[in-house]
Design a protein around this motif. Structure first.
Motif, PDB file in Angstrom:
ATOM      1  N   GLY A   1       0.787  -1.216   0.000  1.00 29.26           N
ATOM      2  CA  GLY A   1       0.000   0.000   0.000  1.00 29.26           C
ATOM      3  C   GLY A   1       0.823   1.272   0.000  1.00 29.26           C
ATOM      4  N   PHE A   2       1.910   1.304   0.840  1.00 23.37           N
ATOM      5  CA  PHE A   2       2.687   2.543   0.883  1.00 23.37           C
ATOM      6  C   PHE A   2       4.113   2.385   1.383  1.00 23.37           C
ATOM      7  CE2 PHE A   2       1.055   2.251   5.178  1.00 23.37           C
ATOM      8  CZ  PHE A   2       2.000   2.885   5.982  1.00 23.37           C
TER       9      PHE A   2
ATOM     10  N   VAL B   1       0.866  -2.663 -10.633  1.00 23.90           N
ATOM     11  CA  VAL B   1       1.839  -2.406  -9.577  1.00 23.90           C
ATOM     12  C   VAL B   1       2.905  -1.481 -10.140  1.00 23.90           C
ATOM     13  CG1 VAL B   1       3.496  -3.425  -7.964  1.00 23.90           C
ATOM     14  CG2 VAL B   1       1.396  -4.655  -8.535  1.00 23.90           C
ATOM     15  N   ILE B   2       3.189  -0.397  -9.426  1.00 17.52           N
ATOM     16  CA  ILE B   2       4.100   0.625  -9.927  1.00 17.52           C
ATOM     17  C   ILE B   2       5.260   0.839  -8.953  1.00 17.52           C
ATOM     18  CG2 ILE B   2       2.275   1.843 -11.183  1.00 17.52           C
ATOM     19  CD1 ILE B   2       2.236   3.899  -8.853  1.00 17.52           C
ATOM     20  N   ASP B   3       6.350   1.439  -9.437  1.00 14.92           N
ATOM     21  CA  ASP B   3       7.371   1.943  -8.525  1.00 14.92           C
ATOM     22  C   ASP B   3       6.726   3.004  -7.647  1.00 14.92           C
ATOM     23  OD1 ASP B   3       9.314   0.311  -9.585  1.00 14.92           O
ATOM     24  OD2 ASP B   3      10.120   1.838 -10.925  1.00 14.92           O
ATOM     25  N   ASN B   4       6.925   2.894  -6.352  1.00 16.44           N
ATOM     26  CA  ASN B   4       6.223   3.746  -5.396  1.00 16.44           C
ATOM     27  C   ASN B   4       6.827   5.154  -5.371  1.00 16.44           C
ATOM     28  OD1 ASN B   4       4.896   4.904  -3.247  1.00 16.44           O
ATOM     29  ND2 ASN B   4       5.596   3.426  -1.722  1.00 16.44           N
ATOM     30  N   PRO B   5       6.147   6.141  -5.962  1.00 20.74           N
ATOM     31  CA  PRO B   5       6.715   7.494  -5.977  1.00 20.74           C
ATOM     32  C   PRO B   5       6.695   8.173  -4.610  1.00 20.74           C
ATOM     33  CG  PRO B   5       4.486   7.542  -6.849  1.00 20.74           C
ATOM     34  CD  PRO B   5       4.825   6.092  -6.614  1.00 20.74           C
ATOM     35  N   ASP B   6       5.967   7.583  -3.647  1.00 19.33           N
ATOM     36  CA  ASP B   6       5.853   8.161  -2.304  1.00 19.33           C
ATOM     37  C   ASP B   6       6.678   7.408  -1.275  1.00 19.33           C
ATOM     38  OD1 ASP B   6       3.750  10.175  -2.946  1.00 19.33           O
ATOM     39  OD2 ASP B   6       2.614   8.376  -3.460  1.00 19.33           O
ATOM     40  N   CYS B   7       7.494   6.462  -1.735  1.00 19.28           N
ATOM     41  CA  CYS B   7       8.281   5.642  -0.812  1.00 19.28           C
ATOM     42  C   CYS B   7       9.193   6.514   0.050  1.00 19.28           C
ATOM     43  CB  CYS B   7       9.109   4.634  -1.611  1.00 19.28           C
ATOM     44  SG  CYS B   7       9.969   3.429  -0.581  1.00 19.28           S
TER      45      CYS B   7
ATOM     46  N   GLY C   1      -6.307   5.109  -2.449  1.00 20.48           N
ATOM     47  CA  GLY C   1      -6.438   6.275  -3.324  1.00 20.48           C
ATOM     48  C   GLY C   1      -5.093   6.954  -3.496  1.00 20.48           C
ATOM     49  N   GLU C   2      -4.827   7.464  -4.698  1.00 17.14           N
ATOM     50  CA  GLU C   2      -3.541   8.094  -4.990  1.00 17.14           C
ATOM     51  C   GLU C   2      -3.288   9.314  -4.099  1.00 17.14           C
ATOM     52  OE1 GLU C   2      -1.083   7.074  -7.158  1.00 17.14           O
ATOM     53  OE2 GLU C   2      -2.299   5.243  -7.254  1.00 17.14           O
ATOM     54  N   ASP C   3      -4.264  10.193  -3.987  1.00 18.99           N
ATOM     55  CA  ASP C   3      -4.076  11.399  -3.172  1.00 18.99           C
ATOM     56  C   ASP C   3      -3.860  11.051  -1.708  1.00 18.99           C
ATOM     57  OD1 ASP C   3      -4.348  12.942  -5.429  1.00 18.99           O
ATOM     58  OD2 ASP C   3      -6.443  13.469  -5.041  1.00 18.99           O
ATOM     59  N   ASN C   4      -4.614  10.056  -1.207  1.00 12.01           N
ATOM     60  CA  ASN C   4      -4.477   9.669   0.193  1.00 12.01           C
ATOM     61  C   ASN C   4      -3.112   9.049   0.471  1.00 12.01           C
ATOM     62  OD1 ASN C   4      -7.034  10.511   1.104  1.00 12.01           O
ATOM     63  ND2 ASN C   4      -7.992   8.655   0.314  1.00 12.01           N
ATOM     64  N   THR C   5      -2.630   8.216  -0.457  1.00 12.91           N
ATOM     65  CA  THR C   5      -1.308   7.609  -0.282  1.00 12.91           C
ATOM     66  C   THR C   5      -0.244   8.692  -0.204  1.00 12.91           C
ATOM     67  OG1 THR C   5      -2.007   5.660  -1.538  1.00 12.91           O
ATOM     68  CG2 THR C   5       0.354   5.974  -1.248  1.00 12.91           C
ATOM     69  N   HIS C   6      -0.314   9.636  -1.113  1.00 12.35           N
ATOM     70  CA  HIS C   6       0.671  10.719  -1.149  1.00 12.35           C
ATOM     71  C   HIS C   6       0.610  11.540   0.146  1.00 12.35           C
ATOM     72  CE1 HIS C   6       3.220  13.908  -2.687  1.00 12.35           C
ATOM     73  NE2 HIS C   6       2.292  14.779  -2.370  1.00 12.35           N
ATOM     74  N   GLU C   7      -0.598  11.874   0.584  1.00  4.21           N
ATOM     75  CA  GLU C   7      -0.748  12.709   1.783  1.00  4.21           C
ATOM     76  C   GLU C   7      -0.209  11.997   3.022  1.00  4.21           C
ATOM     77  OE1 GLU C   7      -4.236  15.265   4.138  1.00  4.21           O
ATOM     78  OE2 GLU C   7      -4.775  13.916   2.474  1.00  4.21           O
TER      79      GLU C   7
ATOM     80  N   CYS D   1       2.033   9.524   3.214  1.00  3.03           N
ATOM     81  CA  CYS D   1       3.494   9.373   3.155  1.00  3.03           C
ATOM     82  C   CYS D   1       4.196  10.699   3.409  1.00  3.03           C
ATOM     83  CB  CYS D   1       3.901   8.794   1.803  1.00  3.03           C
ATOM     84  SG  CYS D   1       3.458   7.048   1.596  1.00  3.03           S
ATOM     85  N   GLU D   2       3.653  11.792   2.895  1.00  7.78           N
ATOM     86  CA  GLU D   2       4.256  13.096   3.151  1.00  7.78           C
ATOM     87  C   GLU D   2       4.169  13.461   4.629  1.00  7.78           C
ATOM     88  OE1 GLU D   2       6.009  15.321   1.035  1.00  7.78           O
ATOM     89  OE2 GLU D   2       6.081  13.353   0.064  1.00  7.78           O
ATOM     90  N   ASP D   3       3.080  13.083   5.284  1.00  5.31           N
ATOM     91  CA  ASP D   3       2.944  13.373   6.715  1.00  5.31           C
ATOM     92  C   ASP D   3       3.893  12.516   7.556  1.00  5.31           C
ATOM     93  OD1 ASP D   3       1.029  15.327   6.296  1.00  5.31           O
ATOM     94  OD2 ASP D   3      -0.654  13.946   6.492  1.00  5.31           O
TER      95      ASP D   3
END
Length: 490
Positions: free
Chosen positions: A88-89, A112-118, A468-474, A476-478
């Protein structure tokens, strides 16, 4: 019950897999190594009795990894493998989502993608499958009592982390626990035991921070179900969020404004009405029911039948009843058609979670089909997504819920007060009807925690905040901000 195939202490051989990789992350090429391995527990005679299986991600292009943060992450259950947080993240590869969070089918194709939020650019990552779940294994069922309980599970995690730190010479690294759902209970128990020791030994481990996703830590008994305030009051703001999302009771307020208004009503008028009970006049009762219905979407008949009280299971069946739908427990944004005849909705339907139906096979396929082969994992061992500790027939759990060293709220308090500087980040989804945002509110006002080291944030998501893409990004940034010393908040 918890063993895999025919593995026994006599024929068990620990496995270890290494692989080297590179990835593009935030504009730079990062080289890293993965190590997937058994972490074996032995009895006093040297016989292997169980193993925690770990998936470690080490960035290899840094000069001094000894002071680099390490994140230890897992799901909950209890009894769940960590395939959701892994795919997931937390991992370097993850699932991806369409614009519509509700998948039309749980069938392939999956992406399945390379995780840009890793977070691998700032921290090494260790994903953990506990004993009996994922590739974690219990070899001797007579030893189940050493692992399957609140305190036993927390101590096992501490023991694993201590061994891992020795093995990879990482005692100097900042250490973070990232737990989801029951993983939050695991966080608190492990942190409390690490700071004060267990009944049998001391650890003296200090954790820099805890990340609680879908909080289950409570000042009351296990999972917070025995608090002096009515459950419906604590959960009310979540019911309001679900109602706002699906039924749009107002166009004049944002979801945040609507929830705050509903919360204020629940904390005063609703709480007082439940306390007064039959002393309410009919006019007063009618007025309260009308407002409960407005905020939650429950029908007048439902509220009258239950004397104004709402419970989570029937609420999920009630809020979209007129539309022929029921909402999911883990993510109430996701719905399913109701069972027919209606009597089956109240029996079969109560355990049918639409969010799990949509995504469980997706996440499992991502791990077993892409992530594990990438890590070089090849072995004859079934990956168990989880085992159930709950007996629906008797409504009892085989998980040891004894809290002889204090409630999880007390354990968290103890850990934070004994470890000056330790911080805790609570992250919850507004549409999570498994672990409500209101439970965090109650914990933070009743557990005596050092509030200057506490941060919390509510997301427009469910139990798995990263749906969700936005939720994953948010999310991981937090977590990134938190690890770097910040304090994310709404």
């Amino acid at each position: 019950m918890y063993t895999t195939e025919n593995f026994t202490p006599a024929n068990f051989v620990p496995r270890r897999f290494e692989a080297d990789h590179t990835m593009e992350l935030r504009g730079q090429t990062i080289s890293y190594k993965t190590v997937a391995e058994d972490n074996v527990f032995y009895d006093k005679n040297g016989k292997p009795i169980a193993s925690i299986f770990s998936y470690s991600y080490f960035r290899t292009d840094v000069e001094d990894p000894s002071s680099r943060p390490v994140l230890f992450g897992y799901n909950g259950g209890p009894g769940s493998a960590s395939y959701f947080v892994h795919a997931g993240f937390l991992g370097t590869k993850r699932v991806t989502y369409s614009d519509n969070i509700t998948r039309e089918t749980s069938l392939p194709p999956y992406e399945v993608i390379d995780n840009p939020d890793c977070l691998l650019d700032i921290a090494d990552i260790v994903v953990v499958d506990p004993v009996g779940a994922g590739y974690g294994i219990l070899l001797d069922e007579e030893q189940a009592g050493q692992f399957f309980g609140i305190e036993q599970d927390g101590e096992a995690l501490d023991y694993f982390i201590e061994k891992w730190l020795h093995k990879y010479n990482r005692f100097m690294s900042p250490k973070y626990l990232v737990g989801e759902s029951y993983g939050c209970t695991r966080n608190a128990a492990a942190a409390g035991i690490a700071a004060s020791g267990s009944k049998t030994r001391s650890f003296n481990l200090a954790f820099d921070g805890l990340v609680m996703i879908g909080n289950t830590v409570t000042p009351g008994k296990y999972f917070g179900r025995e608090l002096p305030v009515d459950h419906a009051v604590i959960a009310f703001q979540t019911y309001a969020a679900v109602n706002y999302y699906h039924n749009h009771p107002t166009t004049e307020q944002t979801i945040e404004e609507f929830i705050e208004e509903a919360k204020a009503f629940a904390n005063h008028d609703y709480l007082l009405a439940l306390y007064r009970g039959e002393s309410l006049t009919q006019e007063e009762k009618d007025a309260i029911i009308e407002r409960i219905s407005y905020y939650t979407g429950c029908s007048r008949q439902y509220l009258e039948d239950r004397n104004m009280k709402i419970d989570d299971r029937t609420y999920r069946l009630e809020v979209l009843k007129d539309k022929g739908l029921s909402v999911a427990r883990f993510d109430a944004r996701i719905t399913r058609p109701r069972y027919t005849p209606e009597t089956e909705e109240n029996t079969k339907g109560i355990f049918d979670d639409a969010s799990s139906n949509c995504y469980s096979s997706y996440y499992l396929s991502a791990c077993c089909g892409v992530i594990f082969p990438m890590m070089g994992i090849q072995m004859d061992r079934t990956y168990l997504t989880g085992f159930s500790t709950w007996n629906r027939a008797t409504m009892t759990s085989s998980w040891n819920q004894e809290e002889s060293m204090g409630t999880t709220g007390e354990q968290l308090n103890k850990a934070m007060r004994k470890t000056l500087g330790m911080r805790t980040f609570f992250a919850n989804g507004r549409f999570d009807t498994a672990t409500y945002t209101g439970f965090i509110d109650y914990l933070l006002t009743h557990a005596g925690l050092p509030m200057d080291r506490i941060c919390r944030k509510n997301y427009n998501s469910g139990h798995m905040i990263y749906f969700g893409e936005d939720n994953t990004h948010e999310l991981c940034e937090d977590i990134r901000e938190f690890v770097l010393g910040g304090m994310p908040n709404n």
